[in-house]
Design a protein around this motif. Structure first.
Motif, mmCIF file in Angstrom:
data_model
loop_
_atom_site.group_PDB
_atom_site.id
_atom_site.type_symbol
_atom_site.label_atom_id
_atom_site.label_comp_id
_atom_site.label_asym_id
_atom_site.label_seq_id
_atom_site.Cartn_x
_atom_site.Cartn_y
_atom_site.Cartn_z
ATOM 1 N N GLN A 87 -6.188 21.104 -7.947
ATOM 2 C CA GLN A 87 -6.333 21.726 -6.635
ATOM 3 C C GLN A 87 -6.369 20.645 -5.558
ATOM 4 O O GLN A 87 -7.028 19.623 -5.741
ATOM 5 C CB GLN A 87 -7.651 22.525 -6.560
ATOM 6 C CG GLN A 87 -7.776 23.603 -7.607
ATOM 7 C CD GLN A 87 -6.716 24.666 -7.472
ATOM 8 O OE1 GLN A 87 -6.435 25.144 -6.382
ATOM 9 N NE2 GLN A 87 -6.094 25.021 -8.583
ATOM 10 N N VAL A 88 -5.672 20.898 -4.466
ATOM 11 C CA VAL A 88 -5.747 19.992 -3.321
ATOM 12 C C VAL A 88 -6.932 20.446 -2.477
ATOM 13 O O VAL A 88 -7.019 21.603 -2.068
ATOM 14 C CB VAL A 88 -4.446 20.024 -2.492
ATOM 15 C CG1 VAL A 88 -4.591 19.159 -1.237
ATOM 16 C CG2 VAL A 88 -3.255 19.571 -3.326
ATOM 17 N N GLU A 89 -7.864 19.526 -2.260
ATOM 18 C CA GLU A 89 -9.041 19.784 -1.440
ATOM 19 C C GLU A 89 -9.132 18.687 -0.394
ATOM 20 O O GLU A 89 -9.607 17.587 -0.681
ATOM 21 C CB GLU A 89 -10.308 19.835 -2.295
ATOM 22 C CG GLU A 89 -10.327 20.998 -3.266
ATOM 23 C CD GLU A 89 -11.607 21.089 -4.066
ATOM 24 O OE1 GLU A 89 -12.598 20.384 -3.747
ATOM 25 O OE2 GLU A 89 -11.614 21.880 -5.025
ATOM 26 N N GLY A 90 -8.625 18.983 0.780
ATOM 27 C CA GLY A 90 -8.605 17.984 1.847
ATOM 28 C C GLY A 90 -7.721 16.814 1.459
ATOM 29 O O GLY A 90 -6.536 16.989 1.205
ATOM 30 N N LYS A 91 -8.321 15.635 1.363
ATOM 31 C CA LYS A 91 -7.568 14.425 1.028
ATOM 32 C C LYS A 91 -7.706 14.061 -0.444
ATOM 33 O O LYS A 91 -7.469 12.923 -0.832
ATOM 34 C CB LYS A 91 -8.047 13.262 1.898
ATOM 35 C CG LYS A 91 -7.759 13.445 3.370
ATOM 36 C CD LYS A 91 -8.239 12.263 4.170
ATOM 37 C CE LYS A 91 -7.893 12.434 5.635
ATOM 38 N NZ LYS A 91 -8.256 11.262 6.425
ATOM 39 N N GLU A 92 -8.102 15.040 -1.268
ATOM 40 C CA GLU A 92 -8.299 14.782 -2.699
ATOM 41 C C GLU A 92 -7.548 15.791 -3.549
ATOM 42 O O GLU A 92 -7.309 16.919 -3.147
ATOM 43 C CB GLU A 92 -9.785 14.860 -3.066
ATOM 44 C CG GLU A 92 -10.627 13.796 -2.442
ATOM 45 C CD GLU A 92 -12.076 13.866 -2.900
ATOM 46 O OE1 GLU A 92 -12.696 12.798 -2.951
ATOM 47 O OE2 GLU A 92 -12.572 14.962 -3.216
ATOM 48 N N THR A 135 -7.716 10.255 -5.068
ATOM 49 C CA THR A 135 -7.273 10.002 -3.701
ATOM 50 C C THR A 135 -6.949 8.520 -3.610
ATOM 51 O O THR A 135 -7.458 7.719 -4.393
ATOM 52 C CB THR A 135 -8.335 10.400 -2.657
ATOM 53 O OG1 THR A 135 -7.741 10.376 -1.351
ATOM 54 C CG2 THR A 135 -9.547 9.497 -2.689
ATOM 55 N N SER A 136 -6.102 8.165 -2.692
ATOM 56 C CA SER A 136 -5.777 6.752 -2.471
ATOM 57 C C SER A 136 -6.643 6.263 -1.317
ATOM 58 O O SER A 136 -6.292 6.416 -0.142
ATOM 59 C CB SER A 136 -4.283 6.579 -2.170
ATOM 60 O OG SER A 136 -3.517 6.939 -3.294
ATOM 61 N N HIS A 137 -7.809 5.718 -1.667
ATOM 62 C CA HIS A 137 -8.784 5.290 -0.660
ATOM 63 C C HIS A 137 -8.173 4.293 0.323
ATOM 64 O O HIS A 137 -8.404 4.407 1.529
ATOM 65 C CB HIS A 137 -10.016 4.674 -1.329
ATOM 66 C CG HIS A 137 -10.774 5.634 -2.180
ATOM 67 N ND1 HIS A 137 -11.570 6.627 -1.659
ATOM 68 C CD2 HIS A 137 -10.845 5.772 -3.526
ATOM 69 C CE1 HIS A 137 -12.107 7.324 -2.640
ATOM 70 N NE2 HIS A 137 -11.687 6.824 -3.788
ATOM 71 N N MET A 190 0.840 -1.179 0.000
ATOM 72 C CA MET A 190 0.000 0.000 0.000
ATOM 73 C C MET A 190 0.886 1.244 0.000
ATOM 74 O O MET A 190 1.910 1.294 0.664
ATOM 75 C CB MET A 190 -0.917 -0.005 1.227
ATOM 76 C CG MET A 190 -1.715 1.248 1.344
ATOM 77 S SD MET A 190 -2.894 1.409 2.724
ATOM 78 C CE MET A 190 -2.555 0.129 3.840
ATOM 79 N N ALA A 191 0.466 2.250 -0.761
ATOM 80 C CA ALA A 191 1.203 3.506 -0.837
ATOM 81 C C ALA A 191 1.065 4.269 0.481
ATOM 82 O O ALA A 191 0.066 4.150 1.187
ATOM 83 C CB ALA A 191 0.684 4.340 -1.993
ATOM 84 N N GLU A 192 2.085 5.056 0.785
ATOM 85 C CA GLU A 192 2.100 5.814 2.028
ATOM 86 C C GLU A 192 1.523 7.213 1.810
ATOM 87 O O GLU A 192 1.843 7.880 0.823
ATOM 88 C CB GLU A 192 3.543 5.918 2.534
ATOM 89 C CG GLU A 192 3.655 6.435 3.941
ATOM 90 C CD GLU A 192 5.076 6.331 4.466
ATOM 91 O OE1 GLU A 192 5.554 7.337 5.020
ATOM 92 O OE2 GLU A 192 5.693 5.255 4.311
ATOM 93 N N VAL A 193 0.684 7.663 2.741
ATOM 94 C CA VAL A 193 0.091 8.992 2.668
ATOM 95 C C VAL A 193 1.197 10.042 2.788
ATOM 96 O O VAL A 193 2.093 9.932 3.623
ATOM 97 C CB VAL A 193 -0.965 9.194 3.787
ATOM 98 C CG1 VAL A 193 -1.478 10.627 3.806
ATOM 99 C CG2 VAL A 193 -2.116 8.230 3.610
ATOM 100 N N LEU A 250 -3.813 11.390 0.181
ATOM 101 C CA LEU A 250 -3.027 11.576 -1.038
ATOM 102 C C LEU A 250 -1.685 10.860 -0.952
ATOM 103 O O LEU A 250 -0.987 10.939 0.065
ATOM 104 C CB LEU A 250 -2.798 13.073 -1.292
ATOM 105 C CG LEU A 250 -4.045 13.850 -1.698
ATOM 106 C CD1 LEU A 250 -3.787 15.347 -1.682
ATOM 107 C CD2 LEU A 250 -4.516 13.406 -3.079
ATOM 108 N N THR A 251 -1.357 10.172 -2.038
ATOM 109 C CA THR A 251 -0.085 9.463 -2.142
ATOM 110 C C THR A 251 0.566 9.842 -3.468
ATOM 111 O O THR A 251 -0.031 10.538 -4.291
ATOM 112 C CB THR A 251 -0.286 7.935 -2.101
ATOM 113 O OG1 THR A 251 -0.955 7.534 -3.304
ATOM 114 C CG2 THR A 251 -1.075 7.486 -0.870
#
Length: 93
Positions: free
Chosen positions: A21-26, A71-73, A1-4, A78-79
């Protein structure tokens, strides 16, 4: 799994994809096209790179507008995979 990524890493990588644009975790981008057919043709171009990367964007389609969210659910944020996919999508324009 990718790291945040941490906030500093996100800012650095976001500078490499200025249309996003970065919006929170997306990571998001709204793209406008001349009509519905052109918008759908673009969405269809996303299939192969997303499948190859095993990383699928969330899409919202409204006539000539496509909103892409990455996003990386599985990682919970974000990764590097999100930014790599954003670059691939930018290359499809």
């Amino acid at each position: 799994m990718a790291e945040v990524l941490n906030e500093t890493e996100v800012k650095k990588m976001a500078a490499e994809v200025p249309d996003w644009q970065v919006e929170g975790k997306e990571l998001k981008q709204v793209m406008k096209f001349k009509d519905f057919v052109t918008a759908m043709a673009f969405v269809n171009k996303l299939i192969e790179p997303a499948e190859a990367a095993g990383h699928h964007p969330d899409l919202e389609i409204s006539y000539n507008k496509v909103t892409i969210s990455l996003t990386s659910h599985d990682a919970g944020g974000l990764t590097e995979k999100d930014f790599a996919m954003a670059k691939q999508i930018d290359g499809l324009k």
